[in-house]
Write an enzyme that holds these catalytic residues in place. Structure first.
Site, PDB file in Angstrom:
ATOM      1  N   GLY A  25       2.629   1.213 -12.800  1.00 60.16           N
ATOM      2  CA  GLY A  25       1.988   2.315 -13.513  1.00 60.16           C
ATOM      3  C   GLY A  25       3.021   3.409 -13.782  1.00 60.16           C
ATOM      4  N   ASN A  26       3.903   3.616 -12.790  1.00 57.83           N
ATOM      5  CA  ASN A  26       4.919   4.648 -12.912  1.00 57.83           C
ATOM      6  C   ASN A  26       5.976   4.324 -13.954  1.00 57.83           C
ATOM      7  OD1 ASN A  26       4.210   6.726 -11.131  1.00 57.83           O
ATOM      8  ND2 ASN A  26       4.684   5.383  -9.418  1.00 57.83           N
ATOM      9  N   LYS A 141      -8.375   2.055  -0.481  1.00 57.56           N
ATOM     10  CA  LYS A 141      -7.673   2.274  -1.756  1.00 57.56           C
ATOM     11  C   LYS A 141      -8.458   3.283  -2.621  1.00 57.56           C
ATOM     12  CE  LYS A 141      -5.143   1.273  -5.396  1.00 57.56           C
ATOM     13  NZ  LYS A 141      -3.821   1.844  -5.494  1.00 57.56           N
ATOM     14  N   LYS A 223      -1.319  -4.730  -7.459  1.00 55.07           N
ATOM     15  CA  LYS A 223      -0.738  -5.511  -8.558  1.00 55.07           C
ATOM     16  C   LYS A 223       0.580  -6.205  -8.173  1.00 55.07           C
ATOM     17  CE  LYS A 223       2.893  -3.122 -10.525  1.00 55.07           C
ATOM     18  NZ  LYS A 223       3.061  -2.172  -9.477  1.00 55.07           N
ATOM     19  N   LYS A 285       5.174  -3.530  -2.402  1.00 61.67           N
ATOM     20  CA  LYS A 285       6.255  -4.118  -3.215  1.00 61.67           C
ATOM     21  C   LYS A 285       7.166  -4.981  -2.335  1.00 61.67           C
ATOM     22  CE  LYS A 285       6.287  -0.198  -6.373  1.00 61.67           C
ATOM     23  NZ  LYS A 285       5.223  -0.724  -7.243  1.00 61.67           N
TER      24      LYS A 285
END
Ligand code: ADP
Ligand code: MG
Length: 321
Positions: A25-26, A141, A223, A285
């Site tokens: 998103g970033n 979340k 994601k 990540k």
């Protein structure tokens, strides 16, 4: 093949590699005011950075959806009584539609500008989760808008989970279960031989399997973890996780912060135990990269600007077995 050689091959015409590129998103949405115009222009910028890879490889693009799904939920609330409400699983599906379209159009335009014959297709992706995943008992979340306390009380009475975020207000939290299987994986792989595929957007639409049927469930899958699940199941060569930092760092944000240039799965585990990666951002990540490395692939965490350097081993955090 040695992975440093593999990385460079991605940039040449010699050997097609299968790449899963996760756009954070970033990496696609700037801070500040969101508009569709800014979404297009940011996706456009990200596409230019990854374009050299798109040309020469089998590419599957995955993406985040935090701001988009948050805004969809705001619209749902504002329209209550006037338009039918939708569950979170459908909101995730809608966000895959929105970003799938934006990414598709930016890529198609770029391909046609460069006179490259390749089509782009986006696939609404369902991701199987375990209904016994511990996160269903402990949702953490945050999704959607902030609410005042009174509203939060009402939500609690309806059985929704809310948390208080300092200075900002109350927010709904949902389970973030571990992805087990990408339902459309085989199709995604097959189509990636012919076209650029956009898949597993926003972590995919969470579904459970019950009495012989799939059913959407209120949750949001990370994601990066979904991207790793996809990359592993289609036996991709490389998982590229693009975010807004050039490396994963040890002692992030502290005086003795240090970029991690490479780590093995074992080293990653140590860093995780020592608490170097924030939950919900860098931790998934590194977990995703490790999961994929476990299957023999190479994963890189970096930002779009450093992508080229990362592929020649001069930037980015490389994770492999
Ligand atoms: P994306 O939208 O790309 O998924 P996230 O915000 O989820 O991005 O994750 C990237 C962020 O992780 C960085 O902007 C940084 O603030 C944060 N972060 C937390 N721990 C670390 C770390 N150890 N090294 C680098 N970044 C970290
Ligand atoms: Mg993230």
């Amino acid at each position: 093949m040695k992975s440093d050689k593999l990385l460079l091959l991605c940039l040449t015409n010699t050997l097609m590699q299968t790449l899963v590129i996760a756009l954070g998103g970033n990496a696609i949405m700037p801070k500040g005011k969101m508009t569709i115009a800014s979404e297009f222009s940011n996706v456009q910028k990200a596409i230019q950075k990854i374009f050299p890879l798109v040309k020469n490889n089998h590419v599957i693009i995955t993406h985040g959806n935090g701001p988009q799904v948050g805004n969809i939920l705001i619209r749902v609330e504002a329209a209550l009584g006037k338009a039918y409400p939708i569950p979170l699983s459908v909101a995730v599906a809608e966000s895959e539609g929105e970003l799938g379209y934006v990414i598709e159009q930016c890529l198609v335009n770029e391909l046609s500008k460069k006179k490259i014959k390749k089509s782009v297709v986006s696939i609404l992706t369902q991701v199987l989760v375990d209904k016994k995943d511990p996160s269903f008992k402990n949702p953490t979340k945050p999704v959607g808008p902030f609410y005042p306390k009174k509203e939060a009380e009402k939500m609690k009475k309806k059985g929704l989970h809310v948390i208080f975020e300092k200075t900002k207000g109350w927010r709904r939290v949902v389970p973030s279960p571990w992805p087990k299987k990408i339902i459309e994986a085989e199709t995604i792989k097959a189509i990636s031989r012919k076209a650029v595929v956009i898949a597993a957007g926003g972590g995919g639409i969470p579904v459970i399997y019950e009495s012989g049927k799939y059913r959407g469930i209120d949750a949001v899958i990370d994601k990066d973890l979904a991207s790793a699940c996809l990359a592993s199941s289609i036996k991709a060569d490389l998982l590229l996780i693009l975010t807004d930092v050039p490396f994963a760092y040890e002692n992030f944000g502290k005086k003795n912060e240090k970029p991690i240039k490479k780590m093995t799965i074992k080293e990653a585990k140590h860093y995780i135990i020592e608490g170097h990666f924030a939950p919900g951002s860098m931790l998934p990540k590194v977990q995703a990269a490790s999961e994929f490395a476990q299957t023999g692939g190479t994963a890189i965490i970096t930002n779009p600007s450093n992508l080229k350097k990362a592929l020649s081993g001069k930037a980015g955090t490389v994770i492999k077995k």
